[in-house]
Write a protein that holds these residues in place. Structure first.
Motif, PDB file in Angstrom:
ATOM      1  N   UNK A 238       0.844  -1.205   0.000  1.00  0.00           N
ATOM      2  CA  UNK A 238       0.000   0.000   0.000  1.00  0.00           C
ATOM      3  C   UNK A 238       0.877   1.252   0.000  1.00  0.00           C
ATOM      4  N   UNK A 239       1.942   1.229   0.795  1.00  0.00           N
ATOM      5  CA  UNK A 239       2.857   2.376   0.852  1.00  0.00           C
ATOM      6  C   UNK A 239       3.569   2.570  -0.482  1.00  0.00           C
ATOM      7  N   UNK A 240       3.985   1.464  -1.097  1.00  0.00           N
ATOM      8  CA  UNK A 240       4.666   1.562  -2.381  1.00  0.00           C
ATOM      9  C   UNK A 240       3.738   2.123  -3.454  1.00  0.00           C
ATOM     10  N   UNK A 241       2.465   1.759  -3.398  1.00  0.00           N
ATOM     11  CA  UNK A 241       1.483   2.297  -4.344  1.00  0.00           C
ATOM     12  C   UNK A 241       1.400   3.810  -4.227  1.00  0.00           C
ATOM     13  N   UNK A 242       1.372   4.312  -2.992  1.00  0.00           N
ATOM     14  CA  UNK A 242       1.324   5.766  -2.772  1.00  0.00           C
ATOM     15  C   UNK A 242       2.603   6.421  -3.284  1.00  0.00           C
ATOM     16  N   UNK A 243       3.739   5.789  -3.000  1.00  0.00           N
ATOM     17  CA  UNK A 243       5.037   6.332  -3.424  1.00  0.00           C
ATOM     18  C   UNK A 243       5.117   6.400  -4.944  1.00  0.00           C
ATOM     19  N   UNK A 244       4.755   5.311  -5.620  1.00  0.00           N
ATOM     20  CA  UNK A 244       4.814   5.257  -7.080  1.00  0.00           C
ATOM     21  C   UNK A 244       3.837   6.259  -7.695  1.00  0.00           C
ATOM     22  N   UNK A 245       2.640   6.354  -7.123  1.00  0.00           N
ATOM     23  CA  UNK A 245       1.630   7.273  -7.655  1.00  0.00           C
ATOM     24  C   UNK A 245       2.105   8.718  -7.541  1.00  0.00           C
ATOM     25  N   UNK A 246       2.711   9.069  -6.417  1.00  0.00           N
ATOM     26  CA  UNK A 246       3.216  10.429  -6.240  1.00  0.00           C
ATOM     27  C   UNK A 246       4.292  10.740  -7.276  1.00  0.00           C
ATOM     28  N   UNK A 247       5.171   9.767  -7.526  1.00  0.00           N
ATOM     29  CA  UNK A 247       6.228   9.958  -8.516  1.00  0.00           C
ATOM     30  C   UNK A 247       5.642  10.158  -9.908  1.00  0.00           C
ATOM     31  N   UNK A 248       4.627   9.340 -10.241  1.00  0.00           N
ATOM     32  CA  UNK A 248       4.019   9.428 -11.574  1.00  0.00           C
ATOM     33  C   UNK A 248       3.183  10.694 -11.734  1.00  0.00           C
ATOM     34  N   UNK A 249       2.527  11.131 -10.665  1.00  0.00           N
ATOM     35  CA  UNK A 249       1.675  12.320 -10.751  1.00  0.00           C
ATOM     36  C   UNK A 249       2.464  13.574 -11.078  1.00  0.00           C
ATOM     37  N   UNK A 250       3.712  13.630 -10.609  1.00  0.00           N
ATOM     38  CA  UNK A 250       4.505  14.829 -10.842  1.00  0.00           C
ATOM     39  C   UNK A 250       4.740  15.111 -12.310  1.00  0.00           C
ATOM     40  N   UNK A 251       4.804  14.052 -13.131  1.00  0.00           N
ATOM     41  CA  UNK A 251       5.138  14.245 -14.553  1.00  0.00           C
ATOM     42  C   UNK A 251       4.033  14.969 -15.322  1.00  0.00           C
ATOM     43  N   UNK A 252       2.752  14.528 -15.245  1.00  0.00           N
ATOM     44  CA  UNK A 252       1.721  15.308 -15.937  1.00  0.00           C
ATOM     45  C   UNK A 252       1.418  16.640 -15.265  1.00  0.00           C
TER      46      UNK A 252
END
Length: 516
Positions: free
Chosen positions: A135-149
């Motif tokens: 669950x924590x990794x999902x949040x971490x990955x999502x935050x990283x991906x959100x920054x690009x768009x």
């Protein structure tokens, strides 16, 4: 050190905030390049180095950064990197020459090379339970991906209202907040087995990744027939081959090559690279489509990526609920199938499709990314012990970064080749240089027929590129269905055998220590 639930999730928020900053910095610069060309009197080579300097520093130093964090303390290095990132952002914001900005971008890349793997590597210390870690990794990955768009949206708004330095200055308060939160909430962790730093491995990996990445950047710029670029790629590949041989021989390797013997790490990393390949391709072409075909400005282009963000958020929410019930194999298979469908729809875009169709397939693409990215990363991360989590995380991130860089070169060539082919009689300078130059030339001529042909040629190139991505994702869906063992995060074994000094010991008796 044990932390209570509230403290752990607040610490995760700090790490996610730091990753959001990096994601923003990757794409926010793209909207500022035309302004920088004028204000800093930057030529084309300088504009390329504004992006290339960051990418090269990131690629070269990620593996050593993970190993240093394992030895000397992951929190310590993460804090130092956050501070360097903030200072470098200030230097970029107030740069007076192109050279100063390039130097600042190098410093940003160095800091990001430390932040990316080490912010990921502290997750096993914060979340020892497999289900919580996923669950924590999902949040971490999502935050990283959100920054690009978000980068083009934020950058477009800042450029419309402030000077170009604001696209870098926005990093400073975000970094300060992130650093304070990491200092207060993230526990220190390091490997208790104080291995010597593998200096030959550091040099071979750094120079090898530098050569491979720079070579493919040049191929993307100059084409696949450029001999010096291929020579650089070959030299980088040979050095990386020497690095692998050295890692098999040395007593204190920089990375654990044995990780590739585990199916979870091997396939999780490979599938993560495919996602990065497709994601970088989409970010490379869709903003150009918005501006050259739909005729919007940089801010409007960024705002039109909001459906992608919405899909990504929905997908990341679904994955937290789906993984415990359906397992890794089912979620990965469906995630990649959704990516393939979305990219296939994108390949059917025409000049007259309009924004509604693009919003549909980018929403589906975001949802597929939200399902597949954290699941693939979790599959790879599940094989890492706390003892070598820094170097293991760095290895995953370095391979993903290399995959993205190579992806841009490959997909950019597919797009430009098809674009020039579809131009027909218009395949001449400056129109053949790219769609932006072609659209500018057509508008200068005031010829709507030429404009339509240029736009149609670009859409044809975009279609060819997206079909390549769609096929790769469809094949990945098949691979996931066939080779991935269907396990749920809660069922991941808490004990994984690990060889230490010739003896086998369980991973939950890791020698990694947590201080603070």
């Amino acid at each position: 050190m044990k932390t209570d639930a509230t403290r752990r999730w607040l610490a995760l928020g700090a790490l996610a905030f730091a990753m959001l900053t990096i994601g923003l910095d990757v794409t926010v610069l793209t909207v500022a390049l035309p302004t920088l060309a004028v204000d800093l009197h930057a030529n084309t080579a300088a504009l390329q180095w504004f992006s290339g300097a960051y990418t090269l520093a990131l690629a070269a130093l990620m593996l050593p950064a993970g190993a240093l964090g394992d030895r000397y303390g992951r929190k310590k290095f993460l804090l130092a990197a956050l501070l360097v990132f903030g200072a470098a952002s200030l230097a970029c914001a107030f740069a007076g020459t192109a050279g100063q900005l390039i130097a600042g971008r190098v410093a940003l890349g160095v800091a990001a090379a430390v932040m990316m793997p080490l912010s990921m590597s502290v997750l096993p210390a914060l979340f020892p339970e497999p289900a919580d870690r996923q669950r924590a990794l999902t949040i971490w990955v999502t935050a990283s991906a959100l920054g690009m768009p978000l980068g083009p949206i934020v950058g477009g708004w800042l450029l419309r209202n402030f000077w170009w330095g604001s696209v870098f200055l926005i990093n400073v308060p975000m970094v300060i907040i992130g650093a304070l939160a990491v200092f207060a909430l993230v526990p220190e962790s390091r490997s208790a087995n104080q291995r010597r730093i593998d200096v030959p491995g550091v040099l071979l990996s750094a120079v090898g990744m530098l050569g491979l990445t720079y070579g493919f950047i040049r191929i993307g710029d100059l084409g696949w027939g450029n001999v010096p670029a291929w020579t650089t790629v070959l030299a980088g590949a040979l050095l990386l081959g020497a690095f692998v041989l050295w890692q098999r021989r040395t007593a204190h390797p920089l990375i654990d090559l044995g990780l590739f013997e585990t199916a979870g790490f091997r396939w999780g990393t490979a599938l993560s690279i495919v996602i990065n390949f497709a994601m970088f391709g989409m970010f490379f072409t869709v903003p150009q489509y918005f501006q050259a075909v739909l005729g919007v400005d940089t801010l409007g282009s960024g705002l039109r990526l909001l459906p992608l963000i919405g899909g990504l958020i929905v997908g990341s929410r679904l994955v937290s609920k789906a993984l415990p019930k359906l397992g890794t194999r089912v979620v990965l298979t469906n995630g990649f199938a959704l990516l393939a469908v979305a990219l296939g729809l994108g390949a059917m875009t025409s000049v007259d499709s309009g924004y509604g169709f693009t919003a549909l397939w980018t929403t589906l693409l975001g949802a597929g990314m939200g399902l597949a990215m954290p699941t693939a990363m979790g599959l790879a991360m599940g094989e890492l012990t706390a003892e070598r989590s820094g170097s293991g995380s760095a290895l995953i991130q370095a391979l993903r970064q290399a995959g993205g860089t190579i992806g841009v070169a490959v997909l950019g060539t597919v797009l430009s080749t098809q674009y020039r082919s579809d131009l027909g009689s218009l395949n001449r300078d400056p129109i053949s240089d790219g769609v932006n130059a072609g659209v500018a030339a057509a508008r200068q001529l005031g010829d709507s027929a030429v404009l339509h042909q240029v736009q149609s040629a670009f859409v044809g190139g975009m279609a060819a590129m997206l079909w390549v991505c769609a096929i790769m994702c469809a094949l990945s869906a098949v691979v996931a269905a066939v080779v991935i063992r269907s396990k749920r995060p809660a069922e991941v074994a808490a004990v994984r055998p690990e060889v230490v000094g010739g003896a086998v010991r369980p991973a939950d008796q890791s020698e990694s220590t947590y201080v603070g």
